[in-house]
Motif scaffolding. Structure first.
Motif, PDB file in Angstrom:
ATOM      1  N   PHE A  75       7.182 -13.810   0.406  1.00  0.00           N
ATOM      2  CA  PHE A  75       6.139 -13.106   0.306  1.00  0.00           C
ATOM      3  C   PHE A  75       6.293 -12.293   2.042  1.00  0.00           C
ATOM      4  O   PHE A  75       6.534 -11.164   2.079  1.00  0.00           O
ATOM      5  CB  PHE A  75       4.624 -13.835   0.256  1.00  0.00           C
ATOM      6  N   PHE A  76       7.217 -12.970   2.594  1.00  0.00           N
ATOM      7  CA  PHE A  76       6.585 -12.369   3.773  1.00  0.00           C
ATOM      8  C   PHE A  76       7.905 -11.072   3.857  1.00  0.00           C
ATOM      9  O   PHE A  76       7.982 -10.148   4.091  1.00  0.00           O
ATOM     10  CB  PHE A  76       8.059 -13.268   4.847  1.00  0.00           C
ATOM     11  N   TYR A  77       9.184 -11.815   2.850  1.00  0.00           N
ATOM     12  CA  TYR A  77      10.261 -11.090   3.367  1.00  0.00           C
ATOM     13  C   TYR A  77       9.785  -9.428   2.396  1.00  0.00           C
ATOM     14  O   TYR A  77      10.440  -8.297   2.449  1.00  0.00           O
ATOM     15  CB  TYR A  77      11.283 -11.475   2.753  1.00  0.00           C
ATOM     16  N   VAL A  78       9.120  -9.517   1.053  1.00  0.00           N
ATOM     17  CA  VAL A  78       8.998  -8.558   0.530  1.00  0.00           C
ATOM     18  C   VAL A  78       7.869  -7.660   1.433  1.00  0.00           C
ATOM     19  O   VAL A  78       7.716  -6.161   1.524  1.00  0.00           O
ATOM     20  CB  VAL A  78       8.106  -8.729  -1.166  1.00  0.00           C
ATOM     21  N   THR A 104       6.948  -2.497   4.706  1.00  0.00           N
ATOM     22  CA  THR A 104       6.889  -1.737   6.105  1.00  0.00           C
ATOM     23  C   THR A 104       7.816  -0.917   5.695  1.00  0.00           C
ATOM     24  O   THR A 104       7.360   0.522   6.925  1.00  0.00           O
ATOM     25  CB  THR A 104       6.602  -3.019   6.768  1.00  0.00           C
ATOM     26  N   VAL A 105       8.964  -1.567   5.657  1.00  0.00           N
ATOM     27  CA  VAL A 105      10.074   0.242   6.388  1.00  0.00           C
ATOM     28  C   VAL A 105      10.161   0.674   5.091  1.00  0.00           C
ATOM     29  O   VAL A 105      10.029   2.145   5.818  1.00  0.00           O
ATOM     30  CB  VAL A 105      11.664  -1.128   5.628  1.00  0.00           C
ATOM     31  N   THR A 106      10.184   0.668   3.740  1.00  0.00           N
ATOM     32  CA  THR A 106      10.001   1.692   2.932  1.00  0.00           C
ATOM     33  C   THR A 106       8.896   2.546   3.241  1.00  0.00           C
ATOM     34  O   THR A 106       8.953   3.602   3.054  1.00  0.00           O
ATOM     35  CB  THR A 106       9.306   0.505   1.422  1.00  0.00           C
ATOM     36  N   SER A 107       7.593   1.831   3.453  1.00  0.00           N
ATOM     37  CA  SER A 107       6.942   3.071   4.251  1.00  0.00           C
ATOM     38  C   SER A 107       6.580   3.691   4.782  1.00  0.00           C
ATOM     39  O   SER A 107       6.407   5.042   5.478  1.00  0.00           O
ATOM     40  CB  SER A 107       5.038   2.015   3.638  1.00  0.00           C
ATOM     41  N   LEU A 135       3.003 -15.972   9.647  1.00  0.00           N
ATOM     42  CA  LEU A 135       2.731 -17.354  10.480  1.00  0.00           C
ATOM     43  C   LEU A 135       2.088 -18.295   9.005  1.00  0.00           C
ATOM     44  O   LEU A 135       2.419 -19.840   8.686  1.00  0.00           O
ATOM     45  CB  LEU A 135       0.788 -16.860  10.390  1.00  0.00           C
ATOM     46  N   LEU A 136       2.309 -17.574   7.485  1.00  0.00           N
ATOM     47  CA  LEU A 136       2.293 -18.957   6.659  1.00  0.00           C
ATOM     48  C   LEU A 136       3.088 -19.240   6.524  1.00  0.00           C
ATOM     49  O   LEU A 136       3.516 -21.058   6.028  1.00  0.00           O
ATOM     50  CB  LEU A 136       1.194 -18.628   5.563  1.00  0.00           C
ATOM     51  N   MET A 182       1.951  -3.864   7.556  1.00  0.00           N
ATOM     52  CA  MET A 182       2.478  -4.955   8.530  1.00  0.00           C
ATOM     53  C   MET A 182       1.326  -6.677   8.991  1.00  0.00           C
ATOM     54  O   MET A 182       1.739  -6.747   9.361  1.00  0.00           O
ATOM     55  CB  MET A 182       2.141  -3.268   9.765  1.00  0.00           C
ATOM     56  N   ILE A 183       0.147  -5.964   8.296  1.00  0.00           N
ATOM     57  CA  ILE A 183      -0.970  -6.632   8.364  1.00  0.00           C
ATOM     58  C   ILE A 183      -0.727  -7.531   7.486  1.00  0.00           C
ATOM     59  O   ILE A 183      -0.444  -8.781   7.535  1.00  0.00           O
ATOM     60  CB  ILE A 183      -2.422  -6.395   7.938  1.00  0.00           C
ATOM     61  N   PHE A 184      -0.421  -7.780   6.114  1.00  0.00           N
ATOM     62  CA  PHE A 184       0.319  -8.571   5.003  1.00  0.00           C
ATOM     63  C   PHE A 184       1.722  -9.039   5.476  1.00  0.00           C
ATOM     64  O   PHE A 184       1.546 -10.895   5.509  1.00  0.00           O
ATOM     65  CB  PHE A 184       0.792  -7.574   4.163  1.00  0.00           C
TER      66      PHE A 184
END
Length: 156
Positions: free
Chosen positions: A39-42, A47-50, A78-79, A70-72
């Motif tokens: 999920f973090f990698y996605v 973020t990079v795409t946006s 963290l998780l 970015m928040i996601f």
């Protein structure tokens, strides 16, 4: 050497090929850590795409997507970090999914731009196997533990 004598030193490549991956007593911590890391990698890819789309065509919606992704990404990191830190190797009791700064085993594998922990996490995501960076043992998340093999009534 005489004609009938053979070398007793095993070939290192052949010896490594014969090593079978071990099963884990409980693969759940590794699976959860790998899913949260995915999920973090996605989130990072989003973020990079946006950001690229924002530089192509700057709009208000692009800024909102960047902030949300970015928040996601931060929350997912963290998780994932705490879950990766809670997954311990059953042999050496180290944390093979997080680098602690300790010296890695000579058999530990690493993809170049990443560290050993990230490489092990990506290996779990891709192949459901990993190698502990501290003891060098191979583990297979899909392999049934030996104490459960042969039991028909076991349901996972």
């Amino acid at each position: 050497m005489s004609q009938g004598a053979t070398s007793t030193a095993p070939d290192t490549a052949a010896a490594r090929a014969k090593v079978r991956a071990r099963s884990l007593p409980c693969s759940r911590p590794f699976t959860v850590a790998a899913i949260l890391s995915a999920f973090f990698y996605v989130g990072v890819i989003t973020t990079v795409t946006s950001l690229v789309l924002f530089f192509i065509s700057p709009t208000q919606i692009a800024v909102k997507v960047i902030m949300a992704s970015m928040i996601f990404s931060v929350l997912a990191w963290l998780l994932a970090f705490f879950r990766r830190r809670s997954a311990h190797c059953p042999l050496c009791k180290g944390t093979p999914l997080v680098n602690t700064g300790a010296l890695a085993h000579s058999r530990a594998t690493r993809l170049f731009p990443f560290n050993y922990g990230t490489t092990a996490t990506m290996s779990i995501i891709a192949t459901q196997t990993f190698r502990c960076m501290y003891c060098g043992s191979d583990f297979d998340l899909l392999k049934t533990p030996s104490h459960l093999r042969g039991k028909e009534d076991y349901v996972e």
